[in-house]
Design a protein around this motif. Structure first.
Motif, short mmCIF file in Angstrom:
data_model
loop_
_atom_site.label_atom_id
_atom_site.label_comp_id
_atom_site.label_asym_id
_atom_site.label_seq_id
_atom_site.Cartn_x
_atom_site.Cartn_y
_atom_site.Cartn_z
N TRP A 277 1.07 -1.31 -0.01
CA TRP A 277 0.25 -0.51 -0.39
C TRP A 277 0.79 1.42 -0.08
N THR A 278 0.18 2.60 -0.39
CA THR A 278 0.77 3.60 -0.17
C THR A 278 0.20 4.05 0.56
N VAL A 279 0.33 5.43 0.87
CA VAL A 279 -0.14 6.49 2.61
C VAL A 279 0.71 7.85 1.71
N SER A 280 -0.70 8.57 2.14
CA SER A 280 -0.45 9.70 1.76
C SER A 280 -1.84 10.76 2.25
N PRO A 281 -1.99 12.21 2.47
CA PRO A 281 -2.77 12.68 2.52
C PRO A 281 -3.70 12.84 1.62
N ALA A 282 -3.62 12.65 0.85
CA ALA A 282 -4.30 12.90 -1.05
C ALA A 282 -5.45 11.91 -0.87
N MET A 283 -4.97 10.38 -0.48
CA MET A 283 -5.95 9.28 -0.63
C MET A 283 -7.51 10.12 0.63
N GLY A 284 -7.39 10.80 1.56
CA GLY A 284 -8.44 11.06 2.28
C GLY A 284 -8.74 9.40 3.14
N ALA A 289 -3.72 8.38 10.42
CA ALA A 289 -2.28 8.32 8.79
C ALA A 289 -2.23 8.54 7.50
N TYR A 290 -4.02 8.96 7.06
CA TYR A 290 -3.75 10.18 5.24
C TYR A 290 -4.02 11.39 6.04
N THR A 291 -3.05 11.72 7.32
CA THR A 291 -3.28 13.14 7.55
C THR A 291 -1.83 13.83 7.42
N HIS A 292 -1.64 15.37 7.60
CA HIS A 292 -1.04 15.55 7.82
C HIS A 292 -0.38 16.19 9.66
N GLU A 317 9.13 9.88 -1.55
CA GLU A 317 8.91 10.88 -1.63
C GLU A 317 7.95 12.21 -0.80
N HIS A 318 8.86 13.50 -0.76
CA HIS A 318 8.60 14.29 0.23
C HIS A 318 9.31 15.74 -0.04
N ASP A 319 8.01 16.24 -0.71
CA ASP A 319 8.68 17.84 -0.97
C ASP A 319 8.21 18.96 0.16
N GLY A 320 8.66 18.38 1.40
CA GLY A 320 7.50 19.44 3.05
C GLY A 320 8.97 19.41 3.31
N THR A 321 8.34 19.62 4.76
CA THR A 321 9.13 20.00 6.48
C THR A 321 9.16 18.10 7.00
N GLY A 322 9.47 18.29 8.19
CA GLY A 322 9.30 17.25 9.04
C GLY A 322 8.89 16.26 8.67
N ALA A 451 4.54 15.88 12.11
CA ALA A 451 3.65 16.31 12.04
C ALA A 451 4.59 16.88 10.34
N PHE A 452 3.71 17.18 9.02
CA PHE A 452 4.83 17.52 7.94
C PHE A 452 3.97 18.32 7.50
N THR A 453 4.39 18.74 6.18
CA THR A 453 3.69 20.02 5.26
C THR A 453 4.38 19.77 3.96
N GLY A 454 3.66 19.88 2.63
CA GLY A 454 3.51 19.31 1.95
C GLY A 454 3.19 17.94 1.41
N PHE A 455 3.43 17.38 0.11
CA PHE A 455 3.37 16.52 -0.59
C PHE A 455 4.63 15.43 0.16
N ARG A 456 3.42 13.70 0.60
CA ARG A 456 4.51 12.84 1.49
C ARG A 456 3.84 11.34 0.60
N LEU A 457 4.46 11.20 -0.12
CA LEU A 457 3.91 9.45 -0.11
C LEU A 457 4.93 8.59 0.52
N LEU A 458 4.53 7.54 1.15
CA LEU A 458 5.46 6.35 1.76
C LEU A 458 4.49 5.02 1.25
N SER A 459 5.27 4.33 1.07
CA SER A 459 4.62 2.94 0.57
C SER A 459 5.59 1.73 1.61
N GLY A 460 4.35 1.05 1.76
CA GLY A 460 4.64 -0.51 2.40
C GLY A 460 4.07 -1.39 2.63
N CYS A 461 4.10 -2.07 3.94
CA CYS A 461 2.93 -3.50 3.55
C CYS A 461 3.62 -4.46 5.08
N TYR A 462 2.44 -5.10 5.33
CA TYR A 462 2.62 -6.27 6.01
C TYR A 462 3.16 -7.29 6.22
#
Length: 478
Positions: A277-284, A289-292, A317-322, A451-462
């Motif tokens: 799976w991938t995790v990003s705030p844009a997924m809603g 976990a799917y927030t900033h 990928e992460h183009d922000g801080t934190g 907490a973080f700012t900007g776009f952040r994309l995390l990949s993962g699994c169990y």
């Protein structure tokens, strides 16, 4: 009276060895007497060595002839007087005693149906019931070595479980039972499998806090070594057992890199989130976990009867801080509570807590109402070693498992643990970067993030607990 030498005594003893059942009481007495009368010293031996040799001859006659135990007190006094507790150990039981001059000490207690064996590293005696020894026999009659499965013995309790003979050398214990069946164990096998046993046997667990984990190199293995070397995989598994997490560095900074590093350990476990799976705030998604927002230290899947064994994180990928990653050793936190407030430790160990997850149907996914009950941690029933840790303040359900009169004690204990977890000295913060795959033992180590700012994309699994622990055992890590 003529002098009787050692060879004469030895021949007499061997006669009894050949026909122990025919040894009469007067023969036993004779052998004891002959051993006691031996007065032919070897000039280069000390008096103490001569006495020890005489005692061994007497003890051998006693064991061979199925001594009734009348020499119990004198034998024990002689041992103390001669050697002061020398390696020549003879614990007389009043039944058939067996002494081992080299290797583990063994003695029989037929009245109690117990074999006493020194198999632990510190020399403590294990009292192993004859019933257990017969039940765990690894002979072809009792164990299928092709399938590695027991062959049930439905008449176990009807059998005469008193051994006919017990023999031991420095490596193996051999038992011949009265029905003619024979059993053999290595002392290493007994040490590993008899109660209370140990959870982690080959890799010593290292509990850690911020100071300890930062005091040396982080547990990490390069991607190529992890993927293409059995020793590299073994090192990754050893890190997971020892520290509760490991990193795979220099991996391809892609979701496929995440998959490869993960599947090298075990197959990816499917869950409500899918496989990889991938995790990003844009997924809603309906999860913090799917927030900033920052996330405090927690374990995942607390609402499942069997939570995932490993959680994998790979920042793509992460183009922000934190967004720094947080790890806390849950076993170390529990042990800290034990030292600071033993009553709180017992309360948390003995109290079932509800955990739950609720989600409505959305985006083609079904609704969920998951709930599980578990104490925050569990112990090995024999050693007290910590086995599992489950902590998630976000998913803790309505507390319907604690009597009202016990609530103050529970909340005090729970708050104590929460405060220990959030202490700065407990927290290890680390900034992940693309190419570093983090694998975390979800039954021990908590994770979180800043907490973080900007776009952040995390990949993962169990990864399944059973799968990765099986791999660790196969690699000789557990």
């Amino acid at each position: 009276m003529k002098s009787i030498n050692i060879s004469t005594i030895s021949r007499s003893v061997h006669v009894l060895l050949a026909q122990p059942a025919k040894a009469a009481p007067h023969q036993i007495k004779l052998i004891h007497h002959l051993a006691a009368q031996q007065q032919a010293p070897i000039h280069h031996q000390s008096q103490q060595q001569q006495q020890q040799q005489q005692y061994r001859q007497k003890r051998l006659a006693c064991n061979t002839a199925l001594c009734s135990g009348k020499c119990k007190k004198s034998a024990r006094r002689q041992l103390e007087a001669v050697s002061g507790g020398s390696p020549v150990s003879h614990k007389h039981t009043g039944n058939v005693a067996h002494a081992v001059e080299h290797g583990p000490e063994v003695s029989r207690h037929d009245l109690d149906q117990i074999l006493e064996v020194s198999i632990s590293p510190d020399g403590q005696l294990a009292r192993i019931p004859y019933m257990w020894l017969r039940d765990h026999c690894r002979s072809k009659r009792c164990f299928n070595h092709n399938t590695q499965q027991k062959i049930p013995d439905l008449q176990l309790l009807e059998r005469d479980l008193t051994p006919q003979s017990v023999l031991a050398d420095d490596k193996n214990l051999s038992i011949k039972w009265r029905d003619g069946h024979e059993t053999q164990y290595s002392f290493d096998w007994l040490a590993e499998h008899f109660y209370p046993g140990q959870f982690s046997k080959r890799t010593k667990r290292a509990m850690w806090d911020k100071k300890k984990i930062n005091s040396g190199p982080l547990p990490a293995v390069p991607f190529e070594y992890h993927m293409n070397s059995e020793e590299g995989l073994r090192q990754s598994l050893q890190n997971l057992v020892k520290y509760g997490f490991t990193m795979v560095t220099e991996a391809p900074p892609t979701a496929e890199g995440t998959r490869q590093a993960s599947e090298r350990v075990s197959p990816i476990q499917e869950s409500m989130y899918g496989g990889l799976w991938t995790v990003s705030p844009a997924m809603g998604n309906n999860d913090t976990a799917y927030t900033h927002e920052g996330l405090g230290a927690h374990t995942d899947n607390t609402y499942l009867s069997s939570p995932a064994g490993i959680e994998v994180f790979h920042l793509l990928e992460h183009d922000g801080t934190g967004g720094e990653s947080l790890l806390v050793d849950g076993f170390n936190a529990v042990d800290t509570v034990r030292q600071e407030d033993p009553e709180a430790y017992q309360t948390l160990r003995d109290t079932l807590i509800p955990f739950e997850y609720m989600a409505t149907a959305a985006d083609g996914k079904p609704p969920y109402l998951l709930k599980a009950y578990s104490p925050i941690f569990t112990e090995h029933p024999g050693t007290g070693e910590l086995l599992t840790f489950r902590f998630n303040a976000y998913d803790r359900g309505t507390l319907d498992t604690v009597e009202p009169s016990q609530l103050p004690k529970f909340y005090k204990a729970y708050q104590h643990l929460s405060q220990v977890i959030s202490r700065p000295e407990s927290e290890f913060w680390y900034k992940l970067s693309p190419g570093t795959v983090l694998l975390v033992d979800n039954w021990r180590v908590m994770h979180g993030r800043g907490a973080f700012t900007g776009f952040r994309l995390l990949s993962g699994c169990y990864l399944s607990r059973d799968e990765w622990v099986s791999e660790a055992r196969r690699a000789g890590v557990l």
